[in-house]
Design an enzyme around this catalytic site. Structure first.
Site, PDB file in Angstrom:
ATOM      1  N   GLU A  86       0.812  -1.223   0.000  1.00 14.05           N
ATOM      2  CA  GLU A  86       0.000   0.000   0.000  1.00 14.05           C
ATOM      3  C   GLU A  86       0.847   1.275   0.000  1.00 14.05           C
ATOM      4  O   GLU A  86       0.310   2.374   0.093  1.00 14.05           O
ATOM      5  CB  GLU A  86      -0.930   0.005   1.234  1.00 14.05           C
ATOM      6  CG  GLU A  86      -1.934  -1.142   1.253  1.00 14.05           C
ATOM      7  CD  GLU A  86      -2.977  -1.039   2.368  1.00 14.05           C
ATOM      8  OE1 GLU A  86      -2.827  -0.193   3.270  1.00 14.05           O
ATOM      9  OE2 GLU A  86      -3.952  -1.826   2.326  1.00 14.05           O
ATOM     10  N   ARG A 138       2.044   1.894   4.726  1.00 13.20           N
ATOM     11  CA  ARG A 138       1.825   2.861   3.664  1.00 13.20           C
ATOM     12  C   ARG A 138       3.004   3.799   3.379  1.00 13.20           C
ATOM     13  O   ARG A 138       2.853   4.777   2.674  1.00 13.20           O
ATOM     14  CB  ARG A 138       0.525   3.630   3.919  1.00 13.20           C
ATOM     15  CG  ARG A 138      -0.695   2.750   3.583  1.00 13.20           C
ATOM     16  CD  ARG A 138      -2.007   3.438   3.787  1.00 13.20           C
ATOM     17  NE  ARG A 138      -2.276   3.625   5.181  1.00 13.20           N
ATOM     18  CZ  ARG A 138      -2.802   2.692   5.989  1.00 13.20           C
ATOM     19  NH1 ARG A 138      -3.142   1.513   5.510  1.00 13.20           N
ATOM     20  NH2 ARG A 138      -2.998   2.951   7.251  1.00 13.20           N
ATOM     21  N   THR A 256      -8.550   6.534  16.286  1.00 15.02           N
ATOM     22  CA  THR A 256      -7.146   6.395  15.877  1.00 15.02           C
ATOM     23  C   THR A 256      -6.864   7.181  14.594  1.00 15.02           C
ATOM     24  O   THR A 256      -7.695   7.251  13.696  1.00 15.02           O
ATOM     25  CB  THR A 256      -6.789   4.915  15.659  1.00 15.02           C
ATOM     26  OG1 THR A 256      -7.771   4.314  14.821  1.00 15.02           O
ATOM     27  CG2 THR A 256      -6.740   4.183  16.985  1.00 15.02           C
ATOM     28  N   ASP A 321     -18.387   3.127  11.636  1.00 17.31           N
ATOM     29  CA  ASP A 321     -16.992   3.041  11.185  1.00 17.31           C
ATOM     30  C   ASP A 321     -16.699   4.126  10.148  1.00 17.31           C
ATOM     31  O   ASP A 321     -15.876   3.941   9.255  1.00 17.31           O
ATOM     32  CB  ASP A 321     -16.681   1.637  10.614  1.00 17.31           C
ATOM     33  CG  ASP A 321     -15.189   1.394  10.439  1.00 17.31           C
ATOM     34  OD1 ASP A 321     -14.383   2.178  10.977  1.00 17.31           O
ATOM     35  OD2 ASP A 321     -14.830   0.421   9.751  1.00 17.31           O
ATOM     36  N   CYS A 622     -11.396 -16.330  11.615  1.00 20.51           N
ATOM     37  CA  CYS A 622     -10.578 -16.668  10.438  1.00 20.51           C
ATOM     38  C   CYS A 622     -10.857 -15.780   9.221  1.00 20.51           C
ATOM     39  O   CYS A 622      -9.974 -15.551   8.398  1.00 20.51           O
ATOM     40  CB  CYS A 622     -10.807 -18.123  10.022  1.00 20.51           C
ATOM     41  SG  CYS A 622     -10.901 -19.297  11.383  1.00 20.51           S
ATOM     42  N   HIS A 626      -8.700 -14.944   5.842  1.00 13.73           N
ATOM     43  CA  HIS A 626      -8.868 -16.016   4.855  1.00 13.73           C
ATOM     44  C   HIS A 626     -10.133 -15.867   4.025  1.00 13.73           C
ATOM     45  O   HIS A 626     -10.407 -16.690   3.159  1.00 13.73           O
ATOM     46  CB  HIS A 626      -8.841 -17.384   5.544  1.00 13.73           C
ATOM     47  CG  HIS A 626      -7.479 -17.741   6.063  1.00 13.73           C
ATOM     48  ND1 HIS A 626      -6.478 -18.228   5.256  1.00 13.73           N
ATOM     49  CD2 HIS A 626      -6.942 -17.658   7.299  1.00 13.73           C
ATOM     50  CE1 HIS A 626      -5.378 -18.443   5.978  1.00 13.73           C
ATOM     51  NE2 HIS A 626      -5.634 -18.099   7.220  1.00 13.73           N
ATOM     52  N   MET A 664       0.814 -17.078  10.483  1.00 15.41           N
ATOM     53  CA  MET A 664      -0.416 -17.730  10.924  1.00 15.41           C
ATOM     54  C   MET A 664      -0.264 -18.042  12.414  1.00 15.41           C
ATOM     55  O   MET A 664       0.305 -19.079  12.790  1.00 15.41           O
ATOM     56  CB  MET A 664      -0.661 -19.006  10.101  1.00 15.41           C
ATOM     57  CG  MET A 664      -1.774 -19.923  10.648  1.00 15.41           C
ATOM     58  SD  MET A 664      -3.395 -19.117  10.714  1.00 15.41           S
ATOM     59  CE  MET A 664      -4.213 -20.135  11.951  1.00 15.41           C
TER      60      MET A 664
HETATM   61 CA    CA Z   1     -12.253   1.335  11.481  1.00 14.78          CA
END
Ligand code: CA
Length: 726
Positions: A86, A138, A256, A321, A622, A626, A664
């Site tokens: 990114e 980034r 944040t 969000d 998961c 995944h 993992m």
């Molecule tokens: Ca967020």
């Protein structure tokens, strides 16, 4: 003296001068004066957004709308991973500095792609469990011979730009809490400024400045108030606390600053793009109401002291969000007859924001994608007018845009000549329903919304549904008119960031594995190239010895890319730095075809209840990496297609963490062996469904596809018109 002798004798002092010059001129020698004048160095890309204004517009025009079709790959650098990239590279005097997966830093010769050095901060791979959106980074900041990177585990590291050796490193977060760093540090007047992420996991956001030379912390600015009983850090926190209720500090609060920051040298203001609340649901976070400052806000502070100056809250009492962490562009535009110093942002909430960056005064907000949570912004108060009930307190609601936003972290670009902002925009929708109560469970996200019962296990159906509820386009937006100028529909959402150039070009990579050049004024496509993997990162441009180059990092992943994203084809698994120029003739190596898909293991005798529980556990623990229902973005293993030997070690891997070093981690602290077995049983059932789908005759597949299109259309229509909402 014969000419050749003369040349010989002259060579000595010239050589000496070159040696001396290289001894005294530092690598990556950017200082305050040079950073302020970054606009005067079109050959370089000195700062994250090229200049402090973060416009991502280059004056270079050797590559332009008349010759862009001659673009070709000139060199590539293989980062030896297939995971998400990114970063925005920084280019200083022919050297390129960038970050890859796991916060690894690379220095490359910008002309050839040759590796000069590589710095691996050795991020513990268990961090994969603490990240919402892939183990990405980034980019770096470069300052006076040092390269600065924020690592996934919360460190800030200064690296010698010439050698790649560590100069200093500091821990910027409480590492016992699920903080992460994925954003690029910014540098202002010898201070390295860094934020963090983790609002999905219950942290309290803050931004800190460190002395570039020593690593000593100079200031810290919290974005949400802490426990009042412990006293507030400053007046800004005391003021903010008046807008919170209940015991929010026990839930972290969130806010944040995980990506966007910008600096205006003239006003000496440093702008923070502040993120979402933790948890998402405002009724659980702050039960008696309140705006919850400084969530989803743009906050202006003094870069020398971290002192608060003003704020504008994009979404008061944020509940979806809806971060205001998206890219902020500083520009002077003609606004209703006068030139105004503005800050422009296309935040997740779907309204294109224009605010006065001197005072924080609200100027305008207009929807740039479909929006249904608010009707408009009140011009008097500068506040959104919410649609009643969309806060999902009393039943589920389908909300547009989704938590992924009308636009996410992928940077925009602003061309002062066309006057247009180019946005990697997304149309999306998401169903929210408030959880009964807020309860922490180790290792899980704390969103305060109900978790699904486990994803539907039908890949064909799911892919069609995802396509129906999300789409992407490159949007050219006229900020003066506050309306769309043109758009290019793209095959999928979650496309790359954008670069604008004075050559009347807009360049962008796409989810469907292409690098593309468009005319900036009309959006007409001029050139594209298959690059074998999806692109999220924004391109940059620079020149060395008079030759203009365009560079982009290609590597699929990120939040959307891992969880529901476009599946990348097998074999297309090389995350790379790609550099293009006119007449570039380099070919990418042929993709290596993946081996045959293993036969699914025999079905277990697990009951339907156990398989359903396995499905729910898979969804909770998961699916963020995944993919839902075993559909990964193709960069991490598709767990429906595990070979026999992996199934035999399943408990060792998932419970004990046998593959920890590969990224993992084990889940033995939160999942019992029975839980792990339930997940495995669910995956085996999914593996059989996958086999059936793969072996479906084409004629039947056509019928099924048609049927699913019909059903998903009806579902979307039903949900969209509100009949399914409570
Ligand atoms: Ca967020």
């Amino acid at each position: 003296m014969p000419y050749h002798r003369l040349r010989h004798w002259l060579a000595v002092p010239i050589l000496l001068a070159v040696v001396l010059a290289s001894m005294f001129s530092q690598a990556a020698d950017i200082d305050h004066q040079r950073a302020l004048a970054a606009e005067q160095e079109p050959q370089n890309w000195l700062l994250h957004g090229r200049t402090y204004a973060e416009q991502r517009h280059s004056p270079l025009r050797q590559i332009n709308d008349g010759n862009a079709e001659q673009l070709g790959l000139d060199w590539f650098f293989d980062t030896n991973t297939n995971r998400g990239l990114e970063a925005t590279p920084i280019v200083v005097d022919g050297v390129m500095y960038l970050t890859g997966t796991w916060s690894v830093v690379y220095a490359l010769d910008a002309r050839s792609g040759e590796l000069l050095w590589e710095y691996d901060p050795q991020v513990p791979r268990e961090m994969a469990r603490k990240v919402c959106c892939d183990v990405v980074n980034r980019g770096v900041a470069v300052w006076q011979g040092k390269v600065y990177v924020g690592t996934l585990d919360g460190r800030l590291v200064a690296i010698d730009a010439a050698t790649g050796e560590t100069v200093w490193q500091v821990v910027t977060v409480d590492q016992s809490l699920p903080y992460t760093i994925t954003g690029a540090p910014r540098v202002v007047k010898d201070k390295i400024i860094i934020g963090n992420g983790g609002a999905e996991y219950g942290v309290r956001g803050h931004v800190s400045a460190y002395d570039a030379a020593s690593g000593e912390r100079i200031w810290r600015f919290y974005t949400v108030p802490g426990n009042p009983d412990e006293g507030f850090e400053n007046e800004a926190m005391a003021k903010a606390a008046e807008t919170w209720t209940g015991e929010w500090w026990k839930l972290g609060g969130g806010g944040t600053v995980w990506d966007s920051m910008a600096y205006d040298p003239e006003l000496d203001l440093f702008y923070l793009g502040v993120g979402n609340g933790s948890p998402w649901s405002r009724h659980l976070r702050s039960p008696q109401g309140g705006d919850n400052l400084y969530l989803s806000s743009i906050v202006a502070i003094r870069p020398d002291t971290g002192e608060y100056v003003w704020h504008y809250q994009v979404v008061p009492a944020e509940s979806w969000d809806y971060t205001a962490t998206q890219h902020m562009i500083l520009a002077d535009i003609d606004w209703q007859g006068e030139t105004r110093k503005v800050l422009m942002q296309a935040p997740k909430s779907g309204f294109f924001m224009i605010i006065d960056r001197e005072t924080g005064e609200f100027l305008s907000a207009e929807p740039y994608v479909e929006v249904n949570w608010a009707t408009h912004y009140d011009p008097e108060t500068g506040r959104p007018v919410e649609v009643e009930g969309m806060d999902y307190e009393h039943g589920s609601k389908s909300v547009k845009p989704s938590g992924g936003g009308g636009h996410n972290w992928q940077p925009m670009a602003y061309n002062p000549d066309t006057g247009l902002v180019y946005i990697p925009a997304m149309e999306s929708m998401m169903v929210y329903e408030q959880a009964e109560k807020m309860q922490y469970e180790p290792g899980l996200r704390h969103l305060g919304i109900k978790r699904g019962e486990g994803p539907p296990g039908n890949e064909l159906f799911l892919n069609i549904l995802i396509d129906k509820v999300s789409s992407g386009h490159l949007l050219a937006w006229d900020p003066v008119q506050q309306k769309e100028a043109w758009r290019v529909p793209l095959r999928h959402s979650w496309n790359g960031g954008v670069l604008s150039t004075a050559g009347n070009l807009v360049l962008q990579g796409t989810a469907d594995r292409r690098m593309v050049a468009y005319r900036a004024d009309t959006g007409k496509q001029l050139w594209d190239m298959d690059v074998q993997t999806g692109i999220m990162a924004p391109p940059i441009t620079y020149s060395v010895d008079g030759e203009q180059y365009v560079t982009v990092l290609a590597g699929w992943g990120g939040g959307f890319g891992l969880m529901t994203g476009v599946k990348q084809p097998p074999g297309a698994k090389r995350s790379r730095v790609l550099t293009f120029k006119l007449g570039g003739a380099m070919q990418l190596p042929p993709t290596i075809e993946a081996g045959p898909i293993p036969e699914p293991p025999a079905l277990t005798d697990a009951s339907d209840e156990v398989i359903a529980r396995g499905s729910t556990l898979y969804g909770s623990y998961c699916s963020f990496c995944h993919g839902v229902a075993g559909i990964s973005g193709g960069t991490l293993p598709d767990l429906r297609r595990l070979p026999e030997h992996t199934h035999m070690s399943f408990e060792l891997i998932v419970h004990k963490g046998a593959f920890k070093s590969l990224g993992m981690p084990g889940f033995g602290d939160v999942l019992s062996k029975q839980d792990v077995a339930a997940i495995q049983s669910y995956l085996i059932v999914e593996a059989h469904k996958d086999k059936v789908l793969r072996e479906t005759p084409p004629w039947l597949l056509k019928i099924k596809t048609f049927f699913y299109h019909l059903v998903t259309s009806l579902i979307v229509l039903f949900v969209d018109t509100g009949t399914a909402t409570g």
